[in-house]
Structures are given as structure tokens and as C-alpha cells.
Design a protein around this motif. Structure first.
Motif, PDB file in Angstrom:
ATOM      1  N   UNK A 250       0.819  -1.207   0.000  1.00  0.00           N
ATOM      2  CA  UNK A 250       0.000   0.000   0.000  1.00  0.00           C
ATOM      3  C   UNK A 250       0.851   1.254   0.000  1.00  0.00           C
ATOM      4  N   UNK A 251       1.850   1.283   0.874  1.00  0.00           N
ATOM      5  CA  UNK A 251       2.733   2.441   0.945  1.00  0.00           C
ATOM      6  C   UNK A 251       3.569   2.580  -0.327  1.00  0.00           C
TER       7      UNK A 251
ATOM      8  N   UNK B 175       4.664   5.554  -5.358  1.00  0.00           N
ATOM      9  CA  UNK B 175       4.703   5.602  -6.818  1.00  0.00           C
ATOM     10  C   UNK B 175       3.601   6.510  -7.359  1.00  0.00           C
ATOM     11  N   UNK B 176       2.401   6.352  -6.810  1.00  0.00           N
ATOM     12  CA  UNK B 176       1.277   7.157  -7.274  1.00  0.00           C
ATOM     13  C   UNK B 176       1.431   8.638  -7.000  1.00  0.00           C
ATOM     14  N   UNK B 177       2.367   9.002  -6.113  1.00  0.00           N
ATOM     15  CA  UNK B 177       2.631  10.420  -5.859  1.00  0.00           C
ATOM     16  C   UNK B 177       3.135  11.117  -7.109  1.00  0.00           C
TER      17      UNK B 177
ATOM     18  N   UNK C 157       0.415  13.348  -1.695  1.00  0.00           N
ATOM     19  CA  UNK C 157      -0.102  12.697  -0.492  1.00  0.00           C
ATOM     20  C   UNK C 157      -0.711  11.324  -0.758  1.00  0.00           C
ATOM     21  N   UNK C 158      -0.574  10.847  -1.981  1.00  0.00           N
ATOM     22  CA  UNK C 158      -1.060   9.495  -2.270  1.00  0.00           C
ATOM     23  C   UNK C 158      -0.333   8.457  -1.404  1.00  0.00           C
ATOM     24  N   UNK C 159       0.936   8.719  -1.114  1.00  0.00           N
ATOM     25  CA  UNK C 159       1.690   7.803  -0.249  1.00  0.00           C
ATOM     26  C   UNK C 159       1.049   7.712   1.133  1.00  0.00           C
ATOM     27  N   UNK C 160       0.503   8.830   1.623  1.00  0.00           N
ATOM     28  CA  UNK C 160      -0.185   8.829   2.912  1.00  0.00           C
ATOM     29  C   UNK C 160      -1.414   7.924   2.862  1.00  0.00           C
TER      30      UNK C 160
ATOM     31  N   UNK D 208      -6.264  12.120  -3.135  1.00  0.00           N
ATOM     32  CA  UNK D 208      -4.949  11.470  -3.075  1.00  0.00           C
ATOM     33  C   UNK D 208      -5.006  10.219  -2.221  1.00  0.00           C
ATOM     34  N   UNK D 209      -5.640  10.338  -1.070  1.00  0.00           N
ATOM     35  CA  UNK D 209      -5.775   9.192  -0.167  1.00  0.00           C
ATOM     36  C   UNK D 209      -6.636   8.107  -0.816  1.00  0.00           C
TER      37      UNK D 209
END
Length: 418
Positions: A132-133, A138-140, A259-262, A329-330
């Protein structure tokens, strides 16, 4: 072990940087389309089609790219994909008719397919509890949308819009070469060649895949659509110049990417359902507030007419955009956490289809935004449309996971009694 650790982080960093550049180029018409709209004399619907054209091919190519990634590995697929866009990007400066920009935009849009390559490529280098992280980091690369809003207006102001394709073509070529130098391939990550395309595509009949397609069309499709639309929205609604408008629009695009990583970390910790459910509620509230048009209201009272001026000033509008950008993002990360948990052996194929749905949302929504503005004359009608899509997601999530929630509650109750 140390070697594997080095390789997995080299893959993560090189893939994230490559995706950032690909997304920057995929979103280039968000800024480049504004001088072109004036030069070509386009209406709102035509502008929406121009801005969304790269999103169409970037979406349609995601399914085969996801499957090819499963079969051949992400390194070679992503490298070839980036190289394939260099020439079309460069040729854009020589276009002069509307149809020419549309055709070139279709080829440039291939860069948007990079997500369906990088997601399974990165995920397979990490353990399940870290995926997930990793996918969130990557998605950031979605932050490339903000990057183009910060870079392109300065290039246009200094040298004109025709310099943007030249600079972007060079950036894409250098990025592709750097990715090849620093990334790695692991034969164990490749799905057996005995698996046919038709067998992988049968996954698309799974109701869970369709459900995640709808969620992603909101959190990613809505994000792409707003990233393409907001610069022009600020210009038209508040009268800002292109540099000011692009900078304020980046306040939405930047958190929506970085913040996609978050979101990936939240999903690892609390599970994708709780995170996605919370995201949809935040979007529901914010889109309701943003959808209210600027209104002058006159009420007849015993003391005479009483006037009210109801509107969002640029500051509050930007604050609300920032909030919904964080939520999206989340949500983008939490949806793909669902996929990695339910389809661990077919991440590439399923992420390709879900990415396709999200991309098609990003393609159709700007066109619908433009059509609504042309039909109603109300700019905030775009947010009214997004509000409706979130309502669908909330209802679908409630009924889809009702049985799951009851089972979890029953399990928790049984544990307490024992």
C-alpha cells in the motif's frame, strides 16, 4: 538480501520519477490549452475535448499495458512506452489546426498509460504489508500535474507556447534513459506465458472489479478532470492571468499527487474500506459546497428588500479545493490497496482495467464540464456533476460491504464473548 533491498528502492525511486514526468506531459493541455483556446477560437466544449484527448488514449492503453507488464515485466514496457511519446510531443509545435492538435494529443496521451505499468511493477518488489505504501509513493507521481502548472506558464510567458513541446520532449527522452539505467528486472515477477489474454480479461466480469472501477472513476477520474479544468476555471471565474491561475490550481494538483503515499500508509494500517469510505464522505461535503453558484438573493421583508450576495471568494475556493485534493490522493491509494489484497496474482490486469475506468472518467468529465457550461452558463455545474458521482459511490459502497461489515462485527463480538 541487501542487494534485493537496494533494487526494490531503486525501482521505486526511478519508477516514481518517470511516472511524475509522464503525468506532467499527460496533463500539459491543462495549461497549453488556454493559449490554444484563444488562438483557435474554441468554445468551452471544444476546449474540454482538446484538454481531454490525451486522457483517452492514456486510458484505453492501460488494459493491454497492464497485461504486458504481467507477461514481460515493467522495466521494458515502461521504457518503450516513454520513448514512443518523444516524437509526438516534439511535433506538437508544428500543428496549427484544431484536428491536428487532437491527433497529436492522442499519441502524447500514451504517457498516461505509465500508471498501469508502474503499479504492478513496483508492487511486486515489496511484501504484501508494504505494498500500500509502495504503490502510494509511486502514485505520488500524480504531482506531475502540479509540476506542469508551475513550469509551463513560465515557459509560455518567456518564449511562447511552442517552446513547451520542445522542452517536454527533451525531458521525456532524458527521463526514459535514466529509468533504464537505474531500474531492474526480476523474472520471478513475470506471469507465466501460458496464461492467455482471454483468461486474464475474464477478471473483468468480477463484480468487485466493476465496483473498484466506479470508485476510481471518482477519485482519479475526478482528479484528472479537475487538474485539466481548474486553471481555466480560475481565469474565467475570478479573472486571474494564466500564471496566477495555474499556481492556484496547483494547490489542488500537488496534494492530490504527493499525499497518495499517505493514503497507502492509511490503507495498510486501517484497511482500504474504512479509508475509502471516509474519502467519499469528505468529497461529498466539499463538492456540495463548491457546486453552489455565485448567487445574488433578494428577499422581500416588511422593511423592504433585503439583499444577500452568496459566493466563494478565491481564498475559500482554493482551501476547499486543497481539502478535496488531499481526499482524492488518499482515495486513489486506498482503491489500489483493495486490488493488491483481492487480486495478488493479477495486479497488472486488474489495475489496468480499473485505471482504464479512472482514465475514461478523466476523459469524459472535462467534456461534460464544457458542455454543461455551454448549456447552463454556470461554471460551478462541474462540481454539481462530481457531487452526483460521489453519491453513487457512497450508495454502492454501503450496499456492497454491508455483509462484510456485519461479518466483522459478529467476529469481534464472538471474540469478546470468548
Amino acid at each position: 538480501m541487501a542487494s534485493h533491498s537496494y533494487k526494490q528502492y531503486a525501482v521505486l525511486v526511478s519508477s516514481t520519477l518517470s511516472f511524475t514526468v509522464c503525468f506532467m506531459i499527460w496533463m500539459m493541455f491543462a495549461v497549453l490549452g488556454i493559449p490554444l483556446k484563444q488562438q483557435l477560437g474554441l468554445n468551452e466544449t471544444e476546449f474540454g475535448i482538446l484538454a481531454a484527448t490525451p486522457v483517452l488514449t492514456g486510458s484505453l492503453i492501460r488494459v493491454p499495458l497492464g497485461i504486458w507488464t504481467d507477461r514481460f515485466g515493467g522495466r521494458i514496457v515502461l521504457f518503450v512506452l516513454m520513448l514512443a511519446t518523444v516524437v509526438p510531443i516534439y511535433l506538437m509545435q508544428f500543428a496549427h489546426a484544431y484536428w491536428q492538435f487532437l491527433v497529436i494529443g492522442l499519441f502524447v496521451g500514451l504517457a498516461g498509460g505509465s500508471f498501469s505499468v508502474g503499479t504492478p511493477y513496483v508492487a511486486r518488489w515489496f511484501k504484501k504489508e508494504q505494498q500500500g505504501l509502495a504503490m502510494g509513493v509511486f502514485g505520488a507521481g500524480n504531482a506531475g500535474s502540479a509540476l506542469t502548472k508551475l513550469v509551463a506558464p513560465s515557459i509560455i510567458a518567456a518564449w511562447g507556447w511552442k517552446m513547451v513541446p520542445t522542452v517536454y520532449a527533451v525531458v521525456m527522452l532524458v527521463t526514459a534513459l535514466a529509468f533504464w539505467l537505474f531500474s531492474h528486472h526480476d523474472a520471478k515477477h513475470v506471469v507465466s506465458s501460458k496464461t492467455s489474454f482471454s483468461e486474464q480479461l475474464k477478471l473483468m466480469k468480477n463484480p468487485a472489479v466493476l465496483r473498484y472501477c466506479q470508485y476510481y472513476s471518482v477519485v482519479f477520474g475526478g482528479y484528472v478532470a479537475l487538474a485539466l479544468w481548474m486553471t481555466k476555471y480560475y481565469v474565467g471565474e475570478y479573472g486571474f492571468d494564466i500564471k496566477q491561475a495555474a499556481f492556484l490550481a496547483a494547490c489542488f494538483s500537488l496534494p492530490g499527487g504527493v499525499l497518495r503515499a499517505l493514503g497507502g500508509w492509511f490503507s495498510d494500517k486501517w484497511g482500504p474500506f474504512k479509508v475509502t469510505w471516509g474519502v467519499m464522505w469528505v468529497c461529498w461535503v466539499v463538492f456540495f459546497l463548491l457546486s453552489y453558484p455565485q448567487t445574488q438573493l433578494v428577499i422581500s421583508t416588511v422593511n423592504g428588500p433585503l439583499s444577500f450576495d452568496i459566493r466563494l471568494n478565491p481564498t475559500w475556493f482554493t482551501v476547499l479545493l486543497f481539502v478535496v485534493g488531499v481526499a482524492m490522493a488518499v482515495g486513489k491509494a486506498s482503491v489500489f490497496k483493495f486490488i493488491s489484497e483481492e487480486f495478488p496474482n493479477n495486479i497488472g490486469a486488474v489495475s489496468g482495467v480499473v485505471g482504464l475506468a479512472g482514465g475514461l472518467g478523466g476523459f469524459l468529465l472535462p467534456i461534460m464540464f464544457g458542455a454543461l457550461v455551454d448549456l447552463t452558463g454556470v461554471r460551478s455545474s462541474s462540481f454539481m456533476l462530481l457531487y452526483g458521482t460521489v453519491c453513487v459511490s457512497l450508495i454502492w459502497m454501503h450496499w456492497s460491504f454491508k455483509a462484510v461489515r456485519r461479518a466483522e462485527e459478529a467476529g469481534e463480538l464472538a471474540t469478546v464473548k470468548s
